[in-house]
Scaffold this motif. Structure first.
Motif, mmCIF file in Angstrom:
data_model
loop_
_atom_site.group_PDB
_atom_site.id
_atom_site.type_symbol
_atom_site.label_atom_id
_atom_site.label_comp_id
_atom_site.label_asym_id
_atom_site.label_seq_id
_atom_site.Cartn_x
_atom_site.Cartn_y
_atom_site.Cartn_z
ATOM 1 N N ASP A 3 -22.358 -3.478 -29.366
ATOM 2 C CA ASP A 3 -21.664 -4.420 -28.501
ATOM 3 C C ASP A 3 -22.565 -5.613 -28.251
ATOM 4 O O ASP A 3 -23.767 -5.461 -28.007
ATOM 5 N N SER A 23 -14.460 -0.854 -26.608
ATOM 6 C CA SER A 23 -14.176 -0.704 -25.172
ATOM 7 C C SER A 23 -13.235 -1.795 -24.678
ATOM 8 O O SER A 23 -13.136 -2.025 -23.475
ATOM 9 N N THR A 28 -20.528 -4.443 -19.860
ATOM 10 C CA THR A 28 -21.649 -3.616 -19.449
ATOM 11 C C THR A 28 -22.699 -4.510 -18.794
ATOM 12 O O THR A 28 -22.610 -5.750 -18.837
ATOM 13 N N ASP A 30 -25.644 -4.917 -19.928
ATOM 14 C CA ASP A 30 -26.285 -5.644 -21.019
ATOM 15 C C ASP A 30 -25.434 -6.808 -21.495
ATOM 16 O O ASP A 30 -25.947 -7.912 -21.722
ATOM 17 N N SER A 32 -23.209 -8.467 -19.755
ATOM 18 C CA SER A 32 -23.223 -9.500 -18.721
ATOM 19 C C SER A 32 -24.510 -10.315 -18.790
ATOM 20 O O SER A 32 -24.490 -11.548 -18.655
ATOM 21 N N ASP A 65 -17.473 -2.255 -17.319
ATOM 22 C CA ASP A 65 -17.659 -0.924 -17.879
ATOM 23 C C ASP A 65 -17.606 0.111 -16.755
ATOM 24 O O ASP A 65 -18.280 -0.027 -15.723
ATOM 25 N N ASP A 67 -18.647 3.207 -16.421
ATOM 26 C CA ASP A 67 -19.873 3.924 -16.094
ATOM 27 C C ASP A 67 -20.814 3.045 -15.279
ATOM 28 O O ASP A 67 -21.426 3.502 -14.309
ATOM 29 N N ALA A 68 -20.907 1.771 -15.671
ATOM 30 C CA ALA A 68 -21.754 0.849 -14.908
ATOM 31 C C ALA A 68 -21.201 0.651 -13.512
ATOM 32 O O ALA A 68 -21.957 0.572 -12.527
ATOM 33 N N ILE A 80 -23.450 -7.136 -12.746
ATOM 34 C CA ILE A 80 -22.193 -7.208 -13.499
ATOM 35 C C ILE A 80 -21.554 -8.587 -13.330
ATOM 36 O O ILE A 80 -21.042 -9.183 -14.276
#
Length: 254
Positions: A3, A23, A28, A30, A32, A65, A67-68, A80
């Motif tokens: 990604d 996704s 995520t 990263d 962002s 994301d 999970d984040a 984020i």
């Protein structure tokens, strides 16, 4: 495939693509951070006069994301936000080419741009409360400012999505562009062309004035905001050259 944010600088335009199709381009931490770096790189590149943000089809951006989001504290939430807030802060003109769903933080990313073009499959969805989540990242402010309090309430409190045509009617998108993703990006480049042709500093100063005068109550206050950058542009070599060219064209007319 990793990604990533794909950043392409050509023809005076920085095209920034959220490239995480697995996704649906969810942001995520990263991604962002990469988006923030890509926007800042565009601002540093003197050849770039406009920024276009898009997502790899079929989505624009499915939001943060999960999970984040699930494990985020205040610092995590703000990290984020940094991707779309960098677009909101950008000193250059910005266009969001929205070819698919813009959901949650993806809606924020679209709203952060100065102008939105919508493909036929575009959809603008808040979805925060559907997840039991309070809106964030300034979504309530951006939506009310662009679409008004009633439409913002419908989207935010009652979960009403907007399709491409509905977004245009509500004032969230400038127009619908038919065809596929390539046609959408072509339309974004065409929209950006006058900005590419304009003097870069005059563009930056004009965008700053637009932001400042939007919050003013009186016409005279706006005159005061605009006069200093207008005087600076009058003294610029770009203005002198363009004025000379215009005079030459006038004199050459039959």
């Amino acid at each position: 495939m990793t990604d990533r944010i794909v950043s392409e600088h050509s023809g005076g335009i920085a095209l920034l693509t959220v490239d995480a199709p697995g996704s649906r381009n969810a942001l995520t931490l990263d991604l962002s951070a990469q988006l923030k770096e890509a926007v800042e790189a565009a601002e540093r590149d003197e050849s770039v006069h406009a920024v276009v943000v898009t997502g790899t089809p079929p989505a624009f951006c499915a939001g943060a994301d999960l999970d984040a989001l699930a494990g985020a504290d205040e610092a995590g939430l703000r990290a984020i936000y940094e991707g779309f807030l960098s677009v909101a802060r950008c000193q250059l003109p910005t266009i969001a080419a929205v070819g698919g769903a813009a959901v949650g933080a993806g809606l924020n990313l679209a709203l952060a741009a100065d102008v939105r073009l919508a493909g036929p499959r575009a959809k603008f969805v808040a979805r925060f409360l559907e997840l039991g989540l309070h809106p964030g990242g300034g979504m309530t402010w951006m939506t009310q400012r662009l679409a008004g309090p009633q439409q913002a309430a419908a989207m935010t409190l009652f979960g009403q999505p907007l399709d491409a045509e509905g977004a245009v009617r509500a004032g969230l998108a400038l127009r619908v562009v038919g065809g596929g993703h390539d046609e959408l990006l072509t339309a974004a480049r065409e929209l950006a062309h006058p900005a590419v042709s304009a003097p870069r500093q005059a563009l930056i100063d004009t965008k700053r004035s637009l932001r400042t005068t939007a919050g003013l109550a009186g016409h005279s206050d706006a005159v005061d905001v605009e006069i200093r950058p207008q005087l600076a542009s009058l003294a610029s070599p770009e203005f002198a050259e363009r004025l000379s060219q215009l005079r030459d064209r006038i004199r050459s007319r039959p």
